[in-house]
Design a protein around this motif. Structure first.
Motif, PDB file in Angstrom:
ATOM      1  N   ALA A  46      49.336  -4.502  38.577  1.00 12.50           N
ATOM      2  CA  ALA A  46      50.100  -5.601  39.165  1.00 12.50           C
ATOM      3  C   ALA A  46      51.585  -5.263  39.205  1.00 12.50           C
ATOM      4  N   ARG A 185      53.308 -13.550  38.787  1.00 14.50           N
ATOM      5  CA  ARG A 185      52.263 -14.080  39.666  1.00 14.50           C
ATOM      6  C   ARG A 185      51.335 -12.966  40.139  1.00 14.50           C
ATOM      7  N   HIS A 186      51.926 -11.834  40.498  1.00 12.39           N
ATOM      8  CA  HIS A 186      51.104 -10.692  40.900  1.00 12.39           C
ATOM      9  C   HIS A 186      50.176 -10.255  39.774  1.00 12.39           C
ATOM     10  N   VAL A 189      47.314 -12.842  39.330  1.00 15.90           N
ATOM     11  CA  VAL A 189      46.324 -12.818  40.419  1.00 15.90           C
ATOM     12  C   VAL A 189      45.457 -11.573  40.332  1.00 15.90           C
ATOM     13  N   LEU A 190      46.094 -10.416  40.127  1.00 19.58           N
ATOM     14  CA  LEU A 190      45.313  -9.183  40.077  1.00 19.58           C
ATOM     15  C   LEU A 190      44.416  -9.131  38.842  1.00 19.58           C
ATOM     16  N   ALA A 192      43.114 -11.687  37.374  1.00 15.69           N
ATOM     17  CA  ALA A 192      41.999 -12.598  37.637  1.00 15.69           C
ATOM     18  C   ALA A 192      40.936 -11.962  38.516  1.00 15.69           C
ATOM     19  N   ARG A 193      41.325 -10.954  39.296  1.00 16.12           N
ATOM     20  CA  ARG A 193      40.349 -10.269  40.147  1.00 16.12           C
ATOM     21  C   ARG A 193      39.676  -9.096  39.430  1.00 16.12           C
TER      22      ARG A 193
END
Length: 479
Positions: A46, A185-186, A189-190, A192-193
């Motif tokens: 990220a 935030r990046h 999000v990453l 979480a993936r």
């Protein structure tokens, strides 16, 4: 044979459960390690993606917004200066970046989003120098200041340096600051993936593997129980045969030789004097043969293996080593009540090991100890230490030559939940060590032999058992 419930499982069952537990623990540790690694990798990925995005944005702003207007601004065009200030202010309000600076190689700030910085001469950051001299793009986390040199803002931010080329101007460096919230935030999000993908795949793999492992472990345990049962039936059949042979010898040849000895003693008084030496020699030969047969009967099947009987039998076995030139020392401590199977196993081990000492060890002395184990209450220990030539692992495994004594005894002791080892002794020679519970261990409320018998019964109901197992079981039932 009495059974006493104890907590300790049999050797085979304990090994299987231990192996399954180790497998599960390794799986859990691996899952935890992969989870931590996935989170760490997600954060690194990220950050790398956020840095690349910030570098791309900075280059786009520098080339698309600053570069077209800055030459006129540097030439003193107020109209172009107002346009550049407005373009920069709009992007500041949009939150695209938090600060920007244009550096010259001598440390002069040619332009900045903060007008107070324009025209000041500051130490040139190393990243700005790399951008000016080598055209290098760089980005990093700045934990000290979110503003330009001399600013007072504090916190985390992403600072980016890109080269800036203007017509008629020396190479410049364009610096921009971005808030760390974007990076966070990046990262979120990453992560979480990536984390559910990596961890979920491993969890699914373990969900599939663990039931298979448990099933295989149960099969191994049933196989061990089956093998122990077959060993038990084989030894039981051997005991019956030994008992039958001993009975036949006692009722047949031994009685005949005893009668012949009595007859020869009676004839000695009636034959002439010159014939008596011959008859006396025949009588001596009959008596020696009778003694040898009686000793052979004890070897074939000992008459008594209770506490006192086992002690005496072991002592007799050790004393026979004197015939081989070995001096025995026997130390027997008071024994608790022993199960028949335990006493028989201890006697068989003592007989096999002491016989091997007399035949192969070339020892001068041997020490035999039999008594309770102080470290493991309720266990009995038998040790045989000799000062002979020692033993190797290759010498122990003689199955290819048809010698199965130690292998069968090891399986027998293991089935009783004990330990049997033969290894080189410190200082030379060999040590044989046996530790078994005085009362037969119970595994889950069932003795391992009873469990094996139940397993064989279940197999009969579902499918035909192997021929060897059927014949062994039938011989036990008929007896």
């Amino acid at each position: 044979m009495s059974l006493t419930r104890r907590r300790r499982p049999s050797g085979a069952g304990a090994r299987v459960r231990r192996d399954v537990l180790v497998f599960v623990l390794v799986a859990v540790v691996t899952l935890a390690a992969v989870s931590v690694g996935a989170v760490f990798y997600a954060r690194q990925a990220a950050q790398a993606e956020a840095f690349q995005d910030a570098e791309h944005t900075t280059r786009r702003i520098g080339e698309g917004v600053v570069a077209p207007l800055l030459p006129d601004v540097l030439a003193g065009d107020r109209t172009q200066r107002a346009k550049l200030d407005e373009a920069v202010a709009n992007r500041l309000r949009d939150g695209l970046f938090s600060e920007l600076i244009v550096w010259r190689g001598d440390g002069t700030v040619l332009y900045a989003s903060d007008p107070a910085l324009i025209g000041r001469v500051e130490p040139v950051p190393a990243e700005a120098t790399a951008a000016i001299e080598r055209g290098q793009v760089s980005s990093s986390i700045d934990r000290h200041s979110m503003t330009a040199p001399g600013g007072t803002g504090t916190g985390r931010s992403v600072e980016v340096y890109v080269p800036l080329r203007l017509p008629g101007q020396p190479p410049l460096a364009f610096e921009a600051y971005y808030g760390a919230e974007r990076l966070d935030r990046h990262t979120a999000v990453l992560a979480a993936r990536l984390v559910p993908l990596a961890v979920g795949a491993l969890v699914l793999l373990q969900v599939v593997q663990i039931p298979i492992t448990v099933s295989l472990a149960r099969r191994v345990r049933r196989h061990e129980a089956h093998r122990s049962y077959l060993l038990e039936t084989t030894l039981s059949a051997s005991d019956r045969e030994r008992r039958q042979i001993a009975a036949d010898l006692n009722d047949g040849v031994v009685q005949d030789l005893a009668g012949a000895g009595y007859a020869i003693d009676a004839l000695l008084r009636e034959v002439p004097e010159h014939r008596r030496p011959v008859l006396d020699a025949v009588g001596s030969a009959v008596r020696v043969s009778l003694e040898q047969l009686q000793r052979l009967m004890i070897d074939i099947y000992p008459p008594d293996l209770s506490r006192a009987g086992l002690a005496g039998a072991v002592r007799d076995l050790a004393e026979r080593l004197r015939d081989h030139g070995v001096t025995p020392t026997v130390r027997i401590e008071p024994l608790p009540e022993l199960d028949d199977a335990v006493a028989a196993a201890l006697y068989r081990v003592a007989r096999e090991v002491i016989a091997n000492v007399g035949k192969h060890a070339c020892a001068d002395t041997v020490t035999v100890r039999l008594g309770p184990e102080p470290v493991h209450p309720g266990d009995i220990v038998l040790t045989v230490d000799d000062d002979g030539i020692g033993v190797t692992a290759e010498g122990l495994d003689r199955r290819a030559e048809g010698h199965l004594g130690l292998r069968l005894l090891t399986d027998r002791v293991d089935a009783l939940g004990g330990v049997f080892t033969v290894e080189p002794r410190h200082g030379g020679g060999t040590r044989a060590y046996v530790r078994v519970p005085a009362r037969i261990t119970v595994d889950g409320g069932e003795h391992v032999m009873a469990q094996a018998a139940a397993t064989l019964a279940d197999r009969r109901e579902g499918e035909p058992a192997p021929g060897a197992a059927r014949s062994s079981h039938r011989s036990t039932r008929d007896s």
